[in-house]
Design a protein around this motif. Sequence first.
Motif, PDB file in Angstrom:
ATOM      1  N   THR A   2      49.841  30.843  42.089  1.00 25.13           N
ATOM      2  CA  THR A   2      49.175  30.127  41.008  1.00 25.13           C
ATOM      3  C   THR A   2      47.737  29.814  41.380  1.00 25.13           C
ATOM      4  OG1 THR A   2      51.289  29.118  40.423  1.00 25.13           O
ATOM      5  CG2 THR A   2      49.308  28.111  39.530  1.00 25.13           C
ATOM      6  N   ALA A   5      43.344  34.770  41.385  1.00 29.37           N
ATOM      7  CA  ALA A   5      43.190  35.976  40.575  1.00 29.37           C
ATOM      8  C   ALA A   5      42.055  36.814  41.143  1.00 29.37           C
ATOM      9  CB  ALA A   5      42.892  35.608  39.124  1.00 29.37           C
ATOM     10  N   ILE A   6      42.111  38.104  40.915  1.00 29.17           N
ATOM     11  CA  ILE A   6      41.047  38.989  41.372  1.00 29.17           C
ATOM     12  C   ILE A   6      39.776  38.683  40.579  1.00 29.17           C
ATOM     13  CG2 ILE A   6      40.279  41.384  41.581  1.00 29.17           C
ATOM     14  CD1 ILE A   6      43.188  42.211  41.804  1.00 29.17           C
ATOM     15  N   GLU A   8      36.347  39.060  38.570  1.00 24.75           N
ATOM     16  CA  GLU A   8      35.949  40.106  37.649  1.00 24.75           C
ATOM     17  C   GLU A   8      35.114  41.183  38.342  1.00 24.75           C
ATOM     18  OE1 GLU A   8      36.698  40.808  34.481  1.00 24.75           O
ATOM     19  OE2 GLU A   8      38.163  39.181  34.580  1.00 24.75           O
ATOM     20  N   LYS A  11      37.391  43.761  40.148  1.00 26.06           N
ATOM     21  CA  LYS A  11      38.487  44.472  39.485  1.00 26.06           C
ATOM     22  C   LYS A  11      38.278  45.985  39.458  1.00 26.06           C
ATOM     23  CE  LYS A  11      40.270  40.703  36.643  1.00 26.06           C
ATOM     24  NZ  LYS A  11      40.469  40.184  35.263  1.00 26.06           N
ATOM     25  N   ASN A 151      42.065  36.695  47.476  1.00 25.91           N
ATOM     26  CA  ASN A 151      41.946  36.816  46.020  1.00 25.91           C
ATOM     27  C   ASN A 151      42.203  38.236  45.516  1.00 25.91           C
ATOM     28  OD1 ASN A 151      39.569  38.036  46.835  1.00 25.91           O
ATOM     29  ND2 ASN A 151      38.221  36.516  45.930  1.00 25.91           N
ATOM     30  N   GLY A 154      46.730  38.380  46.724  1.00 31.13           N
ATOM     31  CA  GLY A 154      47.621  37.426  46.079  1.00 31.13           C
ATOM     32  C   GLY A 154      48.963  37.308  46.767  1.00 31.13           C
ATOM     33  N   GLU A 180      43.327  29.009  47.954  1.00 32.55           N
ATOM     34  CA  GLU A 180      43.431  30.205  48.790  1.00 32.55           C
ATOM     35  C   GLU A 180      43.716  29.846  50.249  1.00 32.55           C
ATOM     36  OE1 GLU A 180      40.130  32.833  48.152  1.00 32.55           O
ATOM     37  OE2 GLU A 180      40.487  32.959  45.990  1.00 32.55           O
TER      38      GLU A 180
END
Length: 274
Positions: A2, A5-6, A8, A11, A151, A154, A180
Amino acid sequence: MTGIAIPERLKSIVTQRQADVDKAKAKRSMGSLTGAIGEMAMTRGFSNALLAHFFEKGKVGVIADIFGASPLSKISRTRFDVMALSEDFRDAGATCVSASPDRRLFRGSIADLATAKAANLPILTYDIVVDQYQILEARYAGADAVLLMTNVLGDKLGEYIARAQSVGLDSLVEVRNEVEIEAALAAGAELVGVNNRDVETLEADLTVCERLIPMIPADRAIAVAVGGLASPEDIERMARAGAKAVRIGSALMAAKEPYEELHRLLGTTPPDDD
């Protein structure tokens, strides 16, 4: 995990890196690499080298990065000699060095990992790891440690740390925030790099390390400060925050003379030539 996230900015890079790895797998299987690794000599002990330096010298150890470009910095260097730089960084006082196996993102090559061993220092593979194949490839090429980004990986982080450990590699697990750090420690990270640099803006804020490093229990993990370190005072700030090592790349690779720049950052003077 939770809250993880990668970014932007990463990505498309993650997608491209996976495509590159898939091509490499088609040429040499994971099984073939694993078998070859089983015949290799032991690694040099990346984490132990940093810890030994800290306790013997009473100062943070330096991981000196060697790269021509990076999606995580604004540096661009078209010409650089990996062997010469690794030896220069050793002579200037680095404890470890890093080199990149990726040509597209970092202007490196898998051969650079073996070339960097000319310095006889532990080697970190500087890559965006998206597949366990990269861990095996790095080990086979001569690395002693692998960079793992919390990140990016995960929930898979623990598996990747375990895979690295299974082939004798230490893992430098990079984090950027409190969530993290918690995830990295839960996954078994014993070497945690706190990055001052925002991956989206590429701007560095040294207060990130000052805030986060005290959250890393010294009896569980070695804290490494990463990003935006450009002066002896910056390194001292990281030491006061609790870092046992620092990783420096941009300041060195942006300098006309990286050897002299590392001496400057460490507050030392290059020996006079005879």
